[in-house]
Design an enzyme around this catalytic site. Structure first.
Site, short mmCIF file in Angstrom:
data_model
loop_
_atom_site.label_atom_id
_atom_site.label_comp_id
_atom_site.label_asym_id
_atom_site.label_seq_id
_atom_site.Cartn_x
_atom_site.Cartn_y
_atom_site.Cartn_z
N LYS A 114 12.95 10.63 4.32
CA LYS A 114 13.85 10.84 5.47
C LYS A 114 14.90 11.56 5.06
CE LYS A 114 16.63 8.25 8.57
NZ LYS A 114 17.11 6.98 9.44
N GLU A 146 15.67 8.43 1.15
CA GLU A 146 16.50 9.23 1.97
C GLU A 146 17.51 9.64 1.14
OE1 GLU A 146 19.30 8.46 6.17
OE2 GLU A 146 18.58 6.64 4.96
#
Length: 295
Positions: free
Chosen positions: A213, A176
């Site tokens: 992500k 992420e």
């Protein structure tokens, strides 16, 4: 790695619920839920209240694997139970929702326009414990605040370094590298980020995959190459400060990208609601995020 879980995350329609607020963001999340700071006096009481909120979301009738593919948990949530069953086990056995674990320990101070992950002491032990508890994958968040080539390269290098450690433990890493949605050079940062990620993906062994992500992009379908890459199991989107309706609207335009929302999921729920009201509110949120995720 659990093949049933892998098949679900790879192929099923739906989204991933982000239930992983940590120490720094928990008071804000509780205030959003209608619990004021004076309702608790210790960190333990605060996390007990947060766990009760998360358990209430997870136990809602609409929160099932039909529309919710997975849920990202905070470490203390993994270590707690729901109705006497460890949370990860409850998610999969009762709800058919795949459990993930947030493993990062927060962010370093900004350098070259980015905030790298703080060192994660004891990560191997945490990964082994997570695997033993039935966790399928992990998530680690770092932040990009400028389209700085050196900083973005450093962020992506670090994310993939951690991913190698996670894969070695038999778990699926969600990388992420969040781009702050308010920066003026977000479009340029997205292009730099994609290029750096592609370099790493192209160099990965053929028998390995990761998940990504990413912030909802300013350029529609800019991440199509990542979504289609054979080394990528799934690309999920963080809402990053957008309200649910706006986040869903942007997500609807990103083909193959699915949601992993936190704020968007919890919008409108409160501790003061009756179970009937609460469950109806969660059902509405789940339906709307699911619909945006299957475009």
């Amino acid at each position: 790695m659990n093949t049933q879980m892998a098949d679900k995350v790879s192929n099923a329609g739906g989204f991933i619920a982000a239930l992983d607020q940590s120490g720094g963001s928990t008071p804000k999340a509780l205030r959003g839920y209608g619990i004021s700071d004076d309702a608790y006096s210790t960190e333990e009481e605060m996390f007990d209240l947060m766990h009760a909120m998360r358990a209430r979301i997870i136990k809602a009738p609409a929160f099932t694997g039909d529309k919710v593919l997975g849920a990202i948990l905070f470490e203390m949530t993994m270590d707690r139970d729901i109705d006497g069953t460890p949370t990860a086990e409850y998610l999969w056995n009762e709800k058919q929702v795949v459990p993930f674990l947030k493993i990062d320990k927060g962010l370093m101070d900004e350098e070259n326009g980015v905030q790298l992950l703080k060192p994660m002491a004891g990560l191997d032990a945490l990964l082994a414990r997570a695997a033993a508890k039935g966790i399928f994958g992990t998530k680690e968040r770092s932040v990009i605040n400028a389209a700085n080539a050196e900083g973005i390269k450093a962020i992506v290098d670090q994310q993939f370094e951690v991913a190698d450690q996670v894969l070695a433990a038999g778990l699926m890493p969600i990388l992420e590298p969040e781009i702050t949605i308010t920066i003026s050079d977000k479009v340029e940062a997205e292009a730099m980020l994609k290029a750096e990620i592609l370099k790493h993906l192209d160099a990965m062994p053929e028998d390995k995959q990761v998940m990504l992500k990413l912030s909802l992009p300013s350029t529609d379908n800019v991440y199509a190459d990542l979504i289609a890459h054979p080394r990528v199991m799934r690309v999920v989107a963080l809402s990053g400060g957008y309200g649910r309706d706006e986040a869903n609207d942007i997500l609807t335009r990103q083909n193959g990208m699915i949601a992993s929302f936190s704020r968007g999921l919890a919008e409108g729920i409160s501790a003061q609601q009756s179970d009937e009201e609460f469950n109806a509110t969660i059902a509405t949120a789940i339906d709307s995020i699911y619909t945006a995720s299957i475009t």
